[in-house]
Design a protein around this motif. Structure first.
Motif, PDB file in Angstrom:
ATOM      1  N   VAL A 343      32.663   2.327  33.049  1.00  0.00           N
ATOM      2  CA  VAL A 343      32.845   3.940  33.725  1.00  0.00           C
ATOM      3  C   VAL A 343      31.739   3.925  34.672  1.00  0.00           C
ATOM      4  CG1 VAL A 343      31.052   4.649  31.755  1.00  0.00           C
ATOM      5  CG2 VAL A 343      32.232   6.149  32.947  1.00  0.00           C
ATOM      6  N   SER A 344      31.952   4.907  35.866  1.00  0.00           N
ATOM      7  CA  SER A 344      31.210   5.371  36.804  1.00  0.00           C
ATOM      8  C   SER A 344      31.128   7.078  36.399  1.00  0.00           C
ATOM      9  CB  SER A 344      31.793   5.019  38.084  1.00  0.00           C
ATOM     10  OG  SER A 344      31.286   3.395  38.380  1.00  0.00           O
ATOM     11  N   TYR A 345      29.980   7.408  37.007  1.00  0.00           N
ATOM     12  CA  TYR A 345      29.929   8.847  36.970  1.00  0.00           C
ATOM     13  C   TYR A 345      29.220   9.295  38.175  1.00  0.00           C
ATOM     14  CZ  TYR A 345      27.652  13.196  35.931  1.00  0.00           C
ATOM     15  OH  TYR A 345      27.161  14.674  35.632  1.00  0.00           O
ATOM     16  N   ARG A 374      40.198   0.973  45.589  1.00  0.00           N
ATOM     17  CA  ARG A 374      40.086  -0.387  44.716  1.00  0.00           C
ATOM     18  C   ARG A 374      41.332  -0.380  43.652  1.00  0.00           C
ATOM     19  NH1 ARG A 374      35.767  -3.629  44.696  1.00  0.00           N
ATOM     20  NH2 ARG A 374      36.457  -4.369  42.690  1.00  0.00           N
TER      21      ARG A 374
ATOM     22  N   ARG B  29      24.514  -7.819  28.466  1.00  0.00           N
ATOM     23  CA  ARG B  29      24.734  -6.383  28.882  1.00  0.00           C
ATOM     24  C   ARG B  29      23.514  -5.874  29.579  1.00  0.00           C
ATOM     25  NH1 ARG B  29      27.790  -2.557  26.523  1.00  0.00           N
ATOM     26  NH2 ARG B  29      26.445  -0.977  26.201  1.00  0.00           N
ATOM     27  N   HIS B  51      28.249  -7.683  31.698  1.00  0.00           N
ATOM     28  CA  HIS B  51      28.787  -6.320  31.780  1.00  0.00           C
ATOM     29  C   HIS B  51      27.675  -5.336  32.032  1.00  0.00           C
ATOM     30  CE1 HIS B  51      31.281  -3.125  30.399  1.00  0.00           C
ATOM     31  NE2 HIS B  51      30.164  -2.736  29.488  1.00  0.00           N
ATOM     32  N   TYR B  53      25.743  -1.739  33.963  1.00  0.00           N
ATOM     33  CA  TYR B  53      25.913  -0.310  34.464  1.00  0.00           C
ATOM     34  C   TYR B  53      24.849  -0.281  35.516  1.00  0.00           C
ATOM     35  CZ  TYR B  53      28.685   0.588  30.368  1.00  0.00           C
ATOM     36  OH  TYR B  53      29.947   0.549  29.567  1.00  0.00           O
ATOM     37  N   ILE B  66      30.660   2.204  43.651  1.00  0.00           N
ATOM     38  CA  ILE B  66      31.973   2.589  43.340  1.00  0.00           C
ATOM     39  C   ILE B  66      32.810   1.995  44.364  1.00  0.00           C
ATOM     40  CG2 ILE B  66      33.917   4.416  43.546  1.00  0.00           C
ATOM     41  CD1 ILE B  66      31.751   6.357  42.064  1.00  0.00           C
ATOM     42  N   ARG B  68      32.551  -0.942  45.442  1.00  0.00           N
ATOM     43  CA  ARG B  68      32.340  -2.338  45.015  1.00  0.00           C
ATOM     44  C   ARG B  68      32.832  -2.635  43.720  1.00  0.00           C
ATOM     45  NH1 ARG B  68      28.415  -5.464  47.551  1.00  0.00           N
ATOM     46  NH2 ARG B  68      26.947  -4.318  48.550  1.00  0.00           N
ATOM     47  N   GLY B  69      33.249  -1.473  42.995  1.00  0.00           N
ATOM     48  CA  GLY B  69      33.650  -1.712  41.823  1.00  0.00           C
ATOM     49  C   GLY B  69      32.738  -2.075  40.450  1.00  0.00           C
ATOM     50  N   VAL B  70      31.371  -1.504  40.955  1.00  0.00           N
ATOM     51  CA  VAL B  70      30.220  -1.646  40.199  1.00  0.00           C
ATOM     52  C   VAL B  70      30.334  -0.301  39.188  1.00  0.00           C
ATOM     53  CG1 VAL B  70      27.907  -1.498  40.101  1.00  0.00           C
ATOM     54  CG2 VAL B  70      29.271  -3.037  41.441  1.00  0.00           C
ATOM     55  N   ASN B  71      30.127  -0.450  37.970  1.00  0.00           N
ATOM     56  CA  ASN B  71      29.734   0.776  37.064  1.00  0.00           C
ATOM     57  C   ASN B  71      28.282   1.514  37.663  1.00  0.00           C
ATOM     58  OD1 ASN B  71      32.164   0.237  35.584  1.00  0.00           O
ATOM     59  ND2 ASN B  71      31.058  -0.978  34.289  1.00  0.00           N
ATOM     60  N   VAL B  72      28.752   2.537  37.979  1.00  0.00           N
ATOM     61  CA  VAL B  72      27.361   3.456  38.339  1.00  0.00           C
ATOM     62  C   VAL B  72      27.324   4.798  37.858  1.00  0.00           C
ATOM     63  CG1 VAL B  72      28.408   4.131  40.251  1.00  0.00           C
ATOM     64  CG2 VAL B  72      25.790   4.043  39.976  1.00  0.00           C
ATOM     65  N   ILE B  73      26.241   5.262  37.212  1.00  0.00           N
ATOM     66  CA  ILE B  73      25.883   6.801  36.782  1.00  0.00           C
ATOM     67  C   ILE B  73      24.922   7.180  37.561  1.00  0.00           C
ATOM     68  CG2 ILE B  73      25.034   7.721  34.621  1.00  0.00           C
ATOM     69  CD1 ILE B  73      26.130   5.197  33.034  1.00  0.00           C
ATOM     70  N   GLN B  74      25.233   8.205  38.188  1.00  0.00           N
ATOM     71  CA  GLN B  74      24.375   9.042  39.038  1.00  0.00           C
ATOM     72  C   GLN B  74      23.585   9.877  38.046  1.00  0.00           C
ATOM     73  OE1 GLN B  74      26.496  11.387  42.216  1.00  0.00           O
ATOM     74  NE2 GLN B  74      24.645  11.166  43.364  1.00  0.00           N
ATOM     75  N   ASP B  83      19.885   9.077  27.248  1.00  0.00           N
ATOM     76  CA  ASP B  83      21.235   9.123  26.916  1.00  0.00           C
ATOM     77  C   ASP B  83      21.519   7.640  26.552  1.00  0.00           C
ATOM     78  OD1 ASP B  83      21.860  11.587  27.506  1.00  0.00           O
ATOM     79  OD2 ASP B  83      23.169  11.153  29.380  1.00  0.00           O
ATOM     80  N   PHE B  84      20.655   6.729  26.634  1.00  0.00           N
ATOM     81  CA  PHE B  84      20.883   5.327  26.106  1.00  0.00           C
ATOM     82  C   PHE B  84      20.523   4.892  24.719  1.00  0.00           C
ATOM     83  CE2 PHE B  84      21.271   5.443  30.636  1.00  0.00           C
ATOM     84  CZ  PHE B  84      22.405   4.940  30.975  1.00  0.00           C
ATOM     85  N   GLU B  85      21.142   4.291  23.791  1.00  0.00           N
ATOM     86  CA  GLU B  85      20.778   4.182  22.570  1.00  0.00           C
ATOM     87  C   GLU B  85      19.624   2.905  22.566  1.00  0.00           C
ATOM     88  OE1 GLU B  85      21.998   5.558  19.677  1.00  0.00           O
ATOM     89  OE2 GLU B  85      23.084   6.896  21.003  1.00  0.00           O
TER      90      GLU B  85
END
Lengths: 381, 211
Positions: A343-345, A374, B29, B51, B53, B66, B68-74, B83-85
């Motif tokens: 996921v991206s946000y 993409r 991860r 895997h 983020y 985005i 690049r297809g990398v998972n990113v959280i703003q 927010d992370f366990e």
């Protein structure tokens, strides 16, 4: 189905009606033997049938997302985002946009005739859930020869359909784009919806939902419902910037006529909504919004729900949106991360409020453009 | 991630990031805090099957990830990792960002809650050029610390010796420590006097025993 578009527009579009003759069992337990969906498509389906994108509409949306109907001056509701060279690029994607089941713009819904009784459905039309819509849309996909969507995209209530698609039909969604949405709506949101429904239900012209047979529409109720909705779609700052406290006349008139700019705006929005929307559909849509809770099917665990999904997700929220606040989008993101889903946000700096998801904000469209470009590469579009 | 280390190699990854990549077990991860344009995560995904983020505040960087297809959280790192366990990542990375945080010590505690290992890099404020500048009466401006005192985002600079002391005080276990010069190499001078000659410090940490 369409003529060639120029200058970033898909041009003139002609909706088509698709007959779904596979029986649909609804969450309420009732069965629809057949139904019709009104659909628009933009762009060309490629030979591999891999470049199809589904647009899911929000509360008052419909199938007319882009381009122009013959006699129109205003384009479809998401024309700034869908078209050749636009973020949802019709040079690469085959875009499908429909009016959901239960809608009032040409798909089977309360304002259409029940073939079994020969009577307008009205209040007899079953209440629907987002899951029902996804089932109906999946039958449409099959009918159109689309086994897997390159992406399913939607804002607000549309974003809820996107999530439900990814959870219920994981192999049929490659990418899920969830915009200005929430994993379920808040008590505050249900409260707003309830007031909107009461406004309609208490209108003397509602006639228990059979107003068609009385040759009237519950205009007062629907108008009030829309006025209330509009307040929640805008931020306080946006309203202040747009209307201020300005009186329309130099002096107060000490009566209940329209005196302030914001009153005039809300009355106009309410009025124009009555001309294009059906009260029974409004009731049905708000109930679907209230019922949405994909976690409910998984012991109230959104993480467990998202473990079903195979899609990659893009989640977008807007800083000034208080109806579907960024915090709600972060709940979606957190559950996806906990479920190990990609996921991206992006949090878009905005000022208008919830309605910003329909606006061509540069950062917003940049994120969509990058992401979808993409996706297009990936599916060979 | 600051852009002040710009030595690219043939594969387009800075040597310090290559070193970090070497520490990360394939298939793990990874959470990269302040992931910049996502180059490291992209590399880790492609070459080590990671895997991952990234967390990033800057909109242009988020867009680059985005693309690049990398998972990113703003998100803002100073808002924390709530927010992370606990224990949800094998590695949590903080490269060249520690010194810009409100509370670096609390940040590392949080990182060690979320990740089994923390990988932290920072510019060494004990380097001789820094000391030379201070001796001459000025705040240092070096290749690793390119901003002036009034417009730097660095608010909590430390030396290698300071960081070692913090690790000891908090009971964090140092699994790996690599000290690099401005060319991102480990020369004889660094072995001789690390706090004087290292410009970049790379640490891999674990939490307190039993925690």
């Amino acid at each position: 189905m369409q003529e060639s578009g120029a200058g970033g527009s898909v041009g003139i579009v002609v909706p088509q009606v698709v007959d779904i003759d596979v029986p649909l069992i609804l969450d309420c337990g009732r069965l629809l033997r057949r139904h019709q969906l009104i659909v628009e498509t933009y762009g060309q389906l490629n030979a591999a049938r891999s470049n199809a994108v589904l647009i899911c509409h929000a509360l008052s949306g419909d199938h007319h997302a882009a381009g122009y109907h013959g006699d129109e001056r205003k384009p479809g509701w998401w024309d700034n985002c869908i078209g050749p060279g636009k973020p949802i690029d019709t040079n690469r994607f085959y875009v499908v946009s429909l009016n959901n089941l239960g809608g009032c713009r040409g798909s089977t819904g309360p304002n259409t005739v029940d073939p079994e009784t020969g009577r307008v459905w009205g209040p007899d039309f079953p209440l629907l859930t987002v899951r029902d819509w996804v089932r109906s849309q999946s039958l449409l996909a099959t009918k159109l020869g689309i086994q897997q969507w390159a992406a399913v995209i939607g804002g607000s209530l549309g974003g809820m359909q996107v999530m439900q698609w990814a959870i219920d039909l994981p192999t049929r969604v490659r990418h899920a784009v969830v915009i200005a949405s929430a994993p379920q709506i808040s008590a505050q949101n249900i409260a707003f919806n309830e007031i909107a429904r009461q406004a309609i239900l208490s209108d003397p012209d509602f006639h228990g939902g059979r107003y068609y047979e009385h040759g009237v529409v519950p205009g007062r109720g629907l108008r009030l419902a829309r006025m209330l909705g509009h307040i929640t779609y805008l931020s306080d700052a946006a309203m202040r910037a747009k209307f201020g406290n300005d009186l329309k006349a130099p002096q107060p008139s000490f009566n209940f006529d329209v005196e302030f700019e914001v009153e005039s705006y809300l009355r106009y929005q309410g009025e124009s909504f009555v001309d294009r929307f059906d009260a029974n559909t409004y009731l049905l849509m708000t109930k679907a919004l209230d019922y949405f809770d994909p976690a409910r099917d998984y012991d109230d665990s959104l993480v467990a729900a998202f473990r079903q999904a195979q899609a990659r997700f893009l989640v977008i929220a807007f800083s000034s949106d208080w109806r579907f606040s960024p915090a709600r989008s972060r709940e979606i993101v957190k559950a996806l991360v906990d479920a190990g889903r990609p996921v991206s946000y992006a949090l878009i700096d905005s000022s208008l409020g919830h309605d910003d998801f329909l606006m061509p904000l540069p950062d917003y469209h940049l994120m969509l453009r990058h992401y979808l470009s993409r996706v297009a590469d990936e599916v060979g579009a | 991630m600051s852009a002040n280390l710009d030595l690219d190699t043939g594969i387009g990854l800075r040597p310090d990031l290559q070193l970090i990549a070497g520490w990360i077990k394939p298939g793990s991860r990874v959470l990269d805090l302040g992931c910049g344009d996502g180059k490291l995560l992209d590399y880790l995904a492609q070459h080590r099957g990671v895997h991952g983020y990234g967390l990033e505040i800057d909109t242009a960087n988020v867009a680059a990830c985005i693309a690049r297809g990398v998972n990113v959280i703003q998100a803002d790192l100073d808002d924390g990792l709530r927010d992370f366990e606990t224990g949800s990542f094998d590695y949590v990375l903080l490269t060249q960002t520690l010194q810009a945080l409100q509370r670096p010590d609390e940040a590392i505690e949080e990182i060690l809650r979320v990740g089994r290992s923390a990988i932290v890099t920072f510019p060494n404020f004990g380097h001789w050029r820094v000391r030379q500048a201070l001796l001459s009466g000025h705040m240092p401006v070096t290749k690793t610390l390119p901003a002036a005192w009034y417009d730097t985002s660095n608010i909590h600079l430390c030396t290698v010796a300071d960081f070692d002391a913090l690790c000891a005080a908090r009971g964090w276990r140092v699994r790996e420590r690599r000290l690099l010069n401005r060319a991102h190499r480990e020369g004889w001078s660094i072995r001789l006097a690390p706090n004087l000659f290292a410009e970049v410090a790379l640490y891999q940490l674990r939490g307190r025993l039993g925690s």
